[in-house]
Design a protein around this motif. Sequence first.
Motif, PDB file in Angstrom:
ATOM      1  N   GLU A  19       0.825  -1.207   0.000  1.00 14.78           N
ATOM      2  CA  GLU A  19       0.000   0.000   0.000  1.00 14.78           C
ATOM      3  C   GLU A  19       0.860   1.259   0.000  1.00 14.78           C
ATOM      4  O   GLU A  19       0.550   2.241  -0.685  1.00 14.78           O
ATOM      5  CB  GLU A  19      -0.930  -0.012   1.222  1.00 14.78           C
ATOM      6  N   GLN A  20       1.953   1.252   0.781  1.00 17.37           N
ATOM      7  CA  GLN A  20       2.838   2.414   0.812  1.00 17.37           C
ATOM      8  C   GLN A  20       3.508   2.639  -0.535  1.00 17.37           C
ATOM      9  O   GLN A  20       3.658   3.783  -0.988  1.00 17.37           O
ATOM     10  CB  GLN A  20       3.892   2.240   1.912  1.00 17.37           C
ATOM     11  N   GLU A  21       3.928   1.549  -1.172  1.00 17.61           N
ATOM     12  CA  GLU A  21       4.537   1.687  -2.495  1.00 17.61           C
ATOM     13  C   GLU A  21       3.536   2.241  -3.502  1.00 17.61           C
ATOM     14  O   GLU A  21       3.874   3.099  -4.328  1.00 17.61           O
ATOM     15  CB  GLU A  21       5.061   0.328  -2.963  1.00 17.61           C
ATOM     16  N   ALA A  22       2.286   1.782  -3.412  1.00 20.13           N
ATOM     17  CA  ALA A  22       1.261   2.290  -4.333  1.00 20.13           C
ATOM     18  C   ALA A  22       0.991   3.764  -4.088  1.00 20.13           C
ATOM     19  O   ALA A  22       0.842   4.552  -5.032  1.00 20.13           O
ATOM     20  CB  ALA A  22      -0.030   1.472  -4.172  1.00 20.13           C
ATOM     21  N   ALA A  23       0.944   4.171  -2.789  1.00 20.73           N
ATOM     22  CA  ALA A  23       0.712   5.587  -2.474  1.00 20.73           C
ATOM     23  C   ALA A  23       1.871   6.450  -2.954  1.00 20.73           C
ATOM     24  O   ALA A  23       1.666   7.556  -3.476  1.00 20.73           O
ATOM     25  CB  ALA A  23       0.505   5.752  -0.966  1.00 20.73           C
ATOM     26  N   ALA A  71       3.897   5.777  -5.435  1.00 25.56           N
ATOM     27  CA  ALA A  71       3.838   5.844  -6.899  1.00 25.56           C
ATOM     28  C   ALA A  71       2.767   6.820  -7.360  1.00 25.56           C
ATOM     29  O   ALA A  71       2.973   7.594  -8.309  1.00 25.56           O
ATOM     30  CB  ALA A  71       3.570   4.452  -7.467  1.00 25.56           C
ATOM     31  N   GLN A  72       1.625   6.827  -6.667  1.00 26.21           N
ATOM     32  CA  GLN A  72       0.557   7.753  -7.036  1.00 26.21           C
ATOM     33  C   GLN A  72       0.982   9.197  -6.780  1.00 26.21           C
ATOM     34  O   GLN A  72       0.720  10.084  -7.596  1.00 26.21           O
ATOM     35  CB  GLN A  72      -0.706   7.433  -6.238  1.00 26.21           C
ATOM     36  N   ALA A  73       1.662   9.438  -5.618  1.00 27.98           N
ATOM     37  CA  ALA A  73       2.127  10.793  -5.320  1.00 27.98           C
ATOM     38  C   ALA A  73       3.153  11.263  -6.345  1.00 27.98           C
ATOM     39  O   ALA A  73       3.151  12.428  -6.762  1.00 27.98           O
ATOM     40  CB  ALA A  73       2.717  10.836  -3.912  1.00 27.98           C
ATOM     41  N   ALA A  74       4.046  10.334  -6.739  1.00 27.80           N
ATOM     42  CA  ALA A  74       5.046  10.707  -7.746  1.00 27.80           C
ATOM     43  C   ALA A  74       4.387  11.038  -9.081  1.00 27.80           C
ATOM     44  O   ALA A  74       4.785  11.983  -9.770  1.00 27.80           O
ATOM     45  CB  ALA A  74       6.047   9.570  -7.913  1.00 27.80           C
ATOM     46  N   ALA A  75       3.342  10.265  -9.441  1.00 28.60           N
ATOM     47  CA  ALA A  75       2.641  10.545 -10.693  1.00 28.60           C
ATOM     48  C   ALA A  75       1.925  11.883 -10.645  1.00 28.60           C
ATOM     49  O   ALA A  75       1.939  12.662 -11.606  1.00 28.60           O
ATOM     50  CB  ALA A  75       1.643   9.419 -10.987  1.00 28.60           C
ATOM     51  N   GLU A  76       1.307  12.185  -9.480  1.00 35.68           N
ATOM     52  CA  GLU A  76       0.626  13.474  -9.348  1.00 35.68           C
ATOM     53  C   GLU A  76       1.621  14.628  -9.374  1.00 35.68           C
ATOM     54  O   GLU A  76       1.354  15.677  -9.972  1.00 35.68           O
ATOM     55  CB  GLU A  76      -0.177  13.501  -8.043  1.00 35.68           C
ATOM     56  N   ALA A  77       2.784  14.441  -8.706  1.00 39.90           N
ATOM     57  CA  ALA A  77       3.800  15.498  -8.708  1.00 39.90           C
ATOM     58  C   ALA A  77       4.344  15.740 -10.110  1.00 39.90           C
ATOM     59  O   ALA A  77       4.619  16.879 -10.501  1.00 39.90           O
ATOM     60  CB  ALA A  77       4.937  15.127  -7.750  1.00 39.90           C
TER      61      ALA A  77
END
Length: 372
Positions: free
Chosen positions: A152-156, A158-164
């Motif tokens: 879950e942390q890795e997915a979060a 990755a999502q934060a990096a994509a949003e950034a």
Amino acid sequence: MSSPEAAAMEESLEQMQARHRKEQRDLQSRVTSKKKNATKKTRKFVNDECAELERQLKERQGEELRKLSGEADDDDDEDNNEDNEPSQPPPITTTTTTTTTTDDLAHTLATTTLSQQPPSKPQSQPQNQQQPPQQQPKRNRQKERLARRAAEQEAAAAQAAAEAAAMPDRRELERRAMQRAFEAHALREHEIAPDGHCLFSAVADQLRVNGVELVKGEGKGGEVVGGLGLEPKVVVGVVPKVGGVVPVPEYRVVRGAAADWIAGHGEAYAGFLEEGVEGYVGKVRDTAEWGGELELSALANAYGVEIRVVQGEGRVEVVKPDVVGVGVGDGKGEGEGAAKGEGEAKTLWLAYYRHGYGLGEHYNSLRKAEAA
């Protein structure tokens, strides 16, 4: 009830093999139960007992198979003696195959333990026979939770990096807009240390390059200069002078000027403060409290200068000194004229960043591009 030997005489080979397998499973269950219930003191005795039971069963089953094989050989011999007519061939193939198979099974049982199943022909096993259940490994629920949390942390992340990556780079956009404004006004940037005193240090640099004194006169005869409370014979400034004078950083002089002006015109600034004027003035004078629009207004009036601040969007905010509080909170005041009695006011240029520095808001000094 018939004995195992009598039962063996009546059984066929396939029936005997099925019974032997059942006896092995039963004994294996008994052995497992005995070993599970054994204590530290009785473990050796239980192990010896179980080994003896396995040995006895293996010997008895081997003996039964050998007896069954011998009877089959005798029956074949009798059939060969009674049927000697040439027109009826003896069942040599069937006898030979049965004898060889039983001998192999007897040898296999004699050399294997109870944990191994004796090989048999696939066609001789009953179709409805079930294999013994295999023990499943015990689940480690804590390990599963940790793995799930890490996923879950890795997915979060990755999502934060994509949003950034999808968001605009505010720092770069601000830097480009500032550079365009610098070029439009023929300015070059002079870096100021981001230490909490950046506004006052930038104003001090601008006062110096524009020929405006930080404070007029010197402290004499115990006079307090610039509200700093300096001892007699102390000159306010950063350049040491002869005569035992102690230098003072320029930003402290500018802080004292802003604090004195706010203290002397408290009614004009009280409405913009969340605390009393006296407490706010103490922070401006004696701490590293950041300066903002209130301090810009006070400094413009204290030094009789016009302060122009290049913002991150490229626009220029102008603070003029002719009216107390002009420029506070709205950035307006163009066309109001110069400081009273001073002629045309000097213009100080500052750069104000919101995103360009890691510590937050920051001021730099802006000098004319052709200046050395």
